[in-house]
Design an enzyme around this catalytic site. Sequence first.
Site, PDB file in Angstrom:
ATOM      1  N   GLY A 152      49.119 -23.031 -83.030  1.00 20.01           N
ATOM      2  CA  GLY A 152      47.788 -22.729 -83.563  1.00 20.01           C
ATOM      3  C   GLY A 152      47.842 -22.702 -85.077  1.00 20.01           C
ATOM      4  O   GLY A 152      48.623 -23.424 -85.701  1.00 20.01           O
ATOM      5  N   ARG A 231      53.729 -11.342 -80.569  1.00 18.47           N
ATOM      6  CA  ARG A 231      53.584  -9.981 -80.043  1.00 18.47           C
ATOM      7  C   ARG A 231      54.840  -9.652 -79.245  1.00 18.47           C
ATOM      8  O   ARG A 231      55.368 -10.518 -78.533  1.00 18.47           O
ATOM      9  CB  ARG A 231      52.391  -9.882 -79.088  1.00 18.47           C
ATOM     10  CG  ARG A 231      51.060  -9.749 -79.760  1.00 18.47           C
ATOM     11  CD  ARG A 231      50.795  -8.333 -80.304  1.00 18.47           C
ATOM     12  NE  ARG A 231      49.448  -8.252 -80.822  1.00 18.47           N
ATOM     13  CZ  ARG A 231      49.111  -8.449 -82.094  1.00 18.47           C
ATOM     14  NH1 ARG A 231      50.030  -8.714 -83.009  1.00 18.47           N
ATOM     15  NH2 ARG A 231      47.853  -8.374 -82.475  1.00 18.47           N
ATOM     16  N   GLU A 260      56.341  -0.847 -80.197  1.00 17.79           N
ATOM     17  CA  GLU A 260      56.374  -0.521 -81.632  1.00 17.79           C
ATOM     18  C   GLU A 260      55.819   0.876 -81.890  1.00 17.79           C
ATOM     19  O   GLU A 260      54.867   1.277 -81.216  1.00 17.79           O
ATOM     20  CB  GLU A 260      55.545  -1.555 -82.413  1.00 17.79           C
ATOM     21  CG  GLU A 260      56.159  -2.936 -82.335  1.00 17.79           C
ATOM     22  CD  GLU A 260      55.318  -4.003 -83.038  1.00 17.79           C
ATOM     23  OE1 GLU A 260      54.350  -3.647 -83.736  1.00 17.79           O
ATOM     24  OE2 GLU A 260      55.639  -5.179 -82.876  1.00 17.79           O
ATOM     25  N   HIS A 278      57.470  -5.430 -88.233  1.00 19.37           N
ATOM     26  CA  HIS A 278      56.133  -6.034 -88.110  1.00 19.37           C
ATOM     27  C   HIS A 278      55.474  -6.197 -89.501  1.00 19.37           C
ATOM     28  O   HIS A 278      54.422  -5.607 -89.774  1.00 19.37           O
ATOM     29  CB  HIS A 278      55.236  -5.174 -87.186  1.00 19.37           C
ATOM     30  CG  HIS A 278      54.086  -5.962 -86.614  1.00 19.37           C
ATOM     31  ND1 HIS A 278      53.564  -5.729 -85.367  1.00 19.37           N
ATOM     32  CD2 HIS A 278      53.336  -6.980 -87.129  1.00 19.37           C
ATOM     33  CE1 HIS A 278      52.558  -6.556 -85.141  1.00 19.37           C
ATOM     34  NE2 HIS A 278      52.405  -7.331 -86.201  1.00 19.37           N
TER      35      HIS A 278
END
Length: 312
Positions: A152, A231, A260, A278
């Site tokens: 994407g 993710r 997380e 992250h």
Amino acid sequence: MLPQLLILAPLPEFLRVPLSENFICHDYVSSADPEGLIQEVGPRVQAIIQNGGTQAPVSLLEKLPSLEIITVNGVGYDGVPVGYCKGRGIRITNTPDVLTDDVADIATALVLMTSRALSAAQRFLLDGGWESAASPLTSALNHKTAGIVGLGRIGKAIAQRLEACGMRIAYTGRKQQEGVAYRFHSTLEALAAASDFLIIACPGGPETHHLIDSEILTQLGPEGTLINISRGSVVDEAALIRALKKGQIKGAGLDVFENEPHVPQELRDLPNAILLPHVGSATIETRQAMADLCLRNLDAHFSGQNLITPVY
Ligand code: NAP
């Protein structure tokens, strides 16, 4: 009368301040009694703001009968029950494009950190190892294959960067993309088997839950490295730890994790895993651009204009 907004995630000051000037804000995330807060203000809440990874469960949304819009401060909206929201006519916005380059930079950094063992090289220097020996040799990127799962916005930006490093690019997704010259593999298994680096850039959510399991890691093989910037839910973390321990894959570079901010000690102890907290979109410029987009979407909604970046 200002609209009422429920804050479901920790937000930076530069977003909190303008929100507090334009909304009556209810801070669910740092409330000592979130249940009590919802009982008190739930019927009046018209908008939610949350981060990409935040869960907005149906059980909570059911207590917000006046809810009109959920603004996600992130591009991934896997924490939002989209079908339920559609059914109730609740709008959803996210922050596509503005974070693409930063996240692609971090994916590229993880590829370089794993292939060239940059953390270990720095540790070697700091520990004085260079005084008596040369740093161990590492692996080149040139002519290696990067297999991208989810080509994407971010996947394409990663591909561009890795092409510049001399890598061959291949990809998989739910369908082959028209006008894309990179080699398409119709199955994840085939892409994993063909890749030196398997790079995960698809959305999270139920459809991609544990897409990367022990079988895919076996296909990736002992010379293969897994990179995940999408993710944590996409990778079966227990299977990944087993594969890294047994040398079934060579290494991993991870910016996202299943639970997380908790990262299993077993994973932290592995020398062949590079772990980041992250930080894909975590630059001042990008977080400001994301905040601005959230504010513009909320403003558009409450002034009756078209949303800037609606999810649907
Ligand atoms: P995007 O433009 O929507 O790209 C997602 C790609 O995934 C699409 O090309 C889609 O292609 C593919 N895809 C969808 N479902 C798939 C499936 N089941 N299997 C394989 N491929 C699938 O989204 P984006 O802007 O690039 O963002 C991608 C993700 O990056 C976000 O959803 C978010 O979770 C993550 N992210 C992480 C960070 C970070 O800080 N680490 C920051 C921002 C975003 P097809 O439709 O052809 O399948």
